[in-house]
Design an enzyme around this catalytic site. Structure first.
Site, PDB file in Angstrom:
ATOM      1  CE  LYS A 291      -9.951   0.232   3.188  1.00 27.82           C
ATOM      2  NZ  LYS A 291      -9.618   0.899   1.984  1.00 27.82           N
TER       3      LYS A 291
ATOM      4  CD1 TRP B 261      -2.717   1.537   0.475  1.00 27.80           C
ATOM      5  CD2 TRP B 261      -1.998   1.929   2.543  1.00 27.80           C
ATOM      6  NE1 TRP B 261      -3.438   2.587   0.977  1.00 27.80           N
ATOM      7  CE2 TRP B 261      -3.016   2.848   2.251  1.00 27.80           C
ATOM      8  CE3 TRP B 261      -1.389   1.981   3.800  1.00 27.80           C
ATOM      9  CZ2 TRP B 261      -3.443   3.814   3.152  1.00 27.80           C
ATOM     10  CZ3 TRP B 261      -1.815   2.927   4.705  1.00 27.80           C
ATOM     11  CH2 TRP B 261      -2.828   3.842   4.379  1.00 27.80           C
TER      12      TRP B 261
ATOM     13  CG  ASP C  11      -1.796  -2.270   7.497  1.00 28.91           C
ATOM     14  OD1 ASP C  11      -2.860  -2.106   8.126  1.00 28.91           O
ATOM     15  OD2 ASP C  11      -1.493  -1.608   6.491  1.00 28.91           O
TER      16      ASP C  11
HETATM   17  C1  LIG Z   1      -3.126  -2.144   3.598  1.00 24.94           C
HETATM   18  C2  LIG Z   1      -3.816  -0.937   4.122  1.00 24.94           C
HETATM   19  N1  LIG Z   1      -3.466  -0.460   5.309  1.00 24.94           N
HETATM   20  C3  LIG Z   1      -4.061   0.599   5.836  1.00 24.94           C
HETATM   21  C4  LIG Z   1      -5.050   1.261   5.166  1.00 24.94           C
HETATM   22  C5  LIG Z   1      -5.630   2.436   5.876  1.00 24.94           C
HETATM   23  O1  LIG Z   1      -6.863   2.829   5.597  1.00 24.94           O
HETATM   24  P1  LIG Z   1      -7.650   3.829   6.526  1.00 24.94           P
HETATM   25  O2  LIG Z   1      -6.689   4.866   6.994  1.00 24.94           O
HETATM   26  O3  LIG Z   1      -8.689   4.381   5.637  1.00 24.94           O
HETATM   27  O4  LIG Z   1      -8.184   3.027   7.643  1.00 24.94           O
HETATM   28  C6  LIG Z   1      -5.443   0.815   3.904  1.00 24.94           C
HETATM   29  C7  LIG Z   1      -6.472   1.514   3.109  1.00 24.94           C
HETATM   30  O5  LIG Z   1      -6.662   1.350   1.952  1.00 24.94           O
HETATM   31  C8  LIG Z   1      -4.821  -0.326   3.384  1.00 24.94           C
HETATM   32  O6  LIG Z   1      -5.168  -0.839   2.208  1.00 24.94           O
END
Ligand SMILES: Cc1ncc(COP(=O)(O)O)c(C=O)c1O
Length: 422
Positions: free
Chosen positions: A268, A151, A232
Site C-alpha cells: 500500500k 483481516w 501486522d
Molecule cells: C491488515 C493486513 N495485513 C496484511 C495484508 C497483506 O497484504 P499484502 O500481502 O498484499 O502485502 C493486508 C492487505 O490488505 C492487510 O489489510
C-alpha cells in the site's frame, strides 16, 4: 513405453476406472468475499458503478497510482543493468535493513544491539505466513489471538499453519469505535504467553485504532501476561500520512522491551501490490539468539519458496537508500493518506447536505483505507441492486474507491438506504 501400431509409435492407453474420478470429492469452495465484490462490479455495465471492495489505492480519477519515486527507482535499476540471479534465502539485505529501520526507527536499541532478525517476505501475507509457520514450530500449541473482526486472511493463515487461533473483542458496533474494555479483558483472560496479533495502524476492516494511551495499557498488560506480540504493519505512512506517527505503537512496544514479531507490507505505502514485497522481523534477547533465529527462518523458508523475488526489494531499497527519493516517497505517501482523509470528510459533508441526520462521525474518526460504515447487509444489497455500488456485506468500504466525482452520488445512495431502513 511405446507400442508400434502399423507405422506409428503410439502411447499405451492408461488403465483407469472412469466411474470414480480422483478429484470427485473436491467440492466447489466459496468465492473470496472481497473478490466476489469485484466480480459483481465487473459484470455491472452501469456508468455510475462504484467498487468499494478492493483494498488498493486509487487516484482522484479512480485509477491505480504508480508513485513517481517508484518510476525513478525503476529507471535507476534499469540503467544499472542488474542481473537476475537468485537472492539469498533471506532476501536482499539492503532491503531488509531499510525495511526494519523504517519501522523501528534509526535509534532503536534492539537494532543497535543486533538482536533483530529481518527476512524479506512475499508481501504482508507472506510475512504472516512465515510468522505463523515459525510460531507453529517453536511455540507449538500456543494460541494466537486476533481481533474480532480482523483481516480475513489472519484466521486462515494461522489455521493452515496449525496454530490454534481465537479472537479478542475489538469493535464496538454501537459507536463504530473501539471496545477497549472488551479488548483489554480478552487479552487479560488469554493464557499467559499467548500470541497477540495487533494491527499496528489503520486496522482492517474497521479503520479503528487504539489511542496512544490505550496502546500503553495494552503494552503493560502484554508484559504482565508475558504475551508474545505480533504486529501486522501493512499500512505504514498510509494512515496518518507520517511513517513515524504510524510506527509509534510498534516503537513504543519495542522500547518497552517487548521482543515482538513484525510483519511489514510495502504493497500500500509504495503502491507495489503485485510486486509482493514485505518483511518479517523477530527480536531476540541477544545477538546469538538472533543468529539462531535467522538460521531457523532459513530452514523454514527454503522448502516454502526457496528465496524471494528481487524486484520489489530493489525498488524499495533504491528509494530508501536515496535521500531525494525517500523525501519524494514521504510526500507521495502523505498525498495518498490525505486524499483518503479528504474523501472521508467529503462523504460526511454530502451525507449531511442531502439530509442525513445520522451520526456519521465514525467515518472521519476512523483511519486508513477502510471504513466500517455500520451499513447492514440488507442496505449493502440495496446499494448494489439499486445504485450499482459494491462493497462487502459487513458494511466495509474502501475509501480508496471514492473520488471527487462519485462521492456525492455515494452519499445520496447511503442516505437513501439508511433513511428508508427500519
Ligand atoms: C491488515 C493486513 N495485513 C496484511 C495484508 C497483506 O497484504 P499484502 O500481502 O498484499 O502485502 C493486508 C492487505 O490488505 C492487510 O489489510
Amino acid at each position: 513405453m511405446f507400442f508400434r501400431s502399423s507405422s506409428k509409435l503410439v502411447a499405451p492407453v492408461l488403465r483407469r476406472t472412469y466411474s470414480t474420478s480422483r478429484w470427485s470429492k473436491v467440492v466447489k469452495g466459496p468465492e473470496d468475499p472481497i473478490l466476489g465484490v469485484s466480480v459483481a462490479f465487473n459484470k455491472d455495465t452501469s456508468p455510475s458503478k462504484i467498487n468499494l471492495g478492493v483494498g488498493a489505492y486509487r487516484d482522484d480519477n479512480g485509477k491505480p497510482y504508480v508513485l513517481e519515486c517508484v518510476k525513478k527507482a525503476d529507471k535507476k535499476i534499469y540503467e544499472a543493468g542488474v542481473d537476475h540471479e537468485y537472492a539469498p534465502i533471506v532476501g536482499v539485505s539492503s532491503f531488509n535493513n531499510a525495511a526494519v529501520q523504517l519501522a523501528l526507527g534509526e535509534d532503536c536499541k534492539a537494532l543497535k544491539e543486533k538482536r533483530v532478525v529481518t527476512v524479506q517476505a512475499i508481501s504482508g501475507t507472506g510475512a504472516l505466513r512465515v510468522a505463523a509457520a515459525f510460531i507453529a514450530r517453536f511455540l507449538p500449541g500456543v494460541t494466537a489471538y486476533v481481533p474480532n473482526p480482523t483481516w480475513g486472511n489472519h484466521n486462515v493463515i494461522f489455521a493452515d499453519c496449525g496454530v490454534p487461533v481465537k479472537s479478542y473483542t475489538y469493535y464496538n458496533p454501537q459507536n463504530c469505535g473501539l471496545n477497549f474494555d472488551g479488548m483489554f479483558k480478552d487479552i487479560q483472560s488469554a493464557p499467559n504467553g499467548s500470541v497477540i496479533l495487533l494491527h499496528a495502524c489503520a486496522h482492517n476492516p474497521t479503520g479503528v485504532d487504539p489511542s496512544m494511551e490505550q496502546w500503553k495499557k495494552i503494552s503493560q498488560l502484554c508484559k504482565e501476561k508475558n504475551h508474545f506480540v505480533l504486529f501486522d504493519f501493512a499500512y505504514q505512512g498510509f494512515a496518518s500520512g507520517s511513517p513515524e506517527q504510524d510506527a509509534e505503537p510498534v516503537r513504543y512496544f519495542v522500547n518497552e522491551g517487548h521482543e515482538i514479531a513484525l510483519c511489514q507490507s510495502f504493497a500500500k505505502n509504495f503502491g507495489l501490490y503485485g510486486e509482493r514485497i514485505g518483511a518479517f522481523s523477530l527480536i531476540g534477547s541477544t545477538p546469538d539468539e538472533a543468529i539462531n533465529i535467522e538460521s531457523q527462518l532459513k530452514i523454514l523458508i527454503r522448502p516454502m519458496y526457496s528465496n524471494p523475488p528481487v524486484y520489489g526489494a530493489r525498488l524499495v531499497s533504491t528509494i530508501l537508500s536515496n535521500k531525494d527519493l525517500t523525501a519524494e516517497w514521504r510526500s507521495e505517501v502523505k498525498l495518498m493518506a490525505d486524499r483518503i482523509i479528504n474523501m472521508r470528510e467529503q462523504l460526511v459533508k454530502y451525507l449531511k447536505q442531502h439530509g442525513s441526520t445520522r451520526d456519521w462521525s465514525h467515518i472521519t474518526n476512523q483511519i486508513g483505507m477502510f471504513c466500517y460504515t455500520g451499513l447492514t447487509g440488507e442496505q449493502v444489497d440495496r446499494l448494489a441492486s439499486e445504485f450499482h455500488i459494491y462493497l462487502t456485506r459487513n458494511g466495509r468500504i474502501s475509501i480508496a474507491g471514492i473520488t471527487p466525482r462519485n462521492v456525492e452520488y455515494l452519499a445520496k445512495a447511503m442516505h437513501k438506504v439508511t433513511s428508508e431502513s427500519k
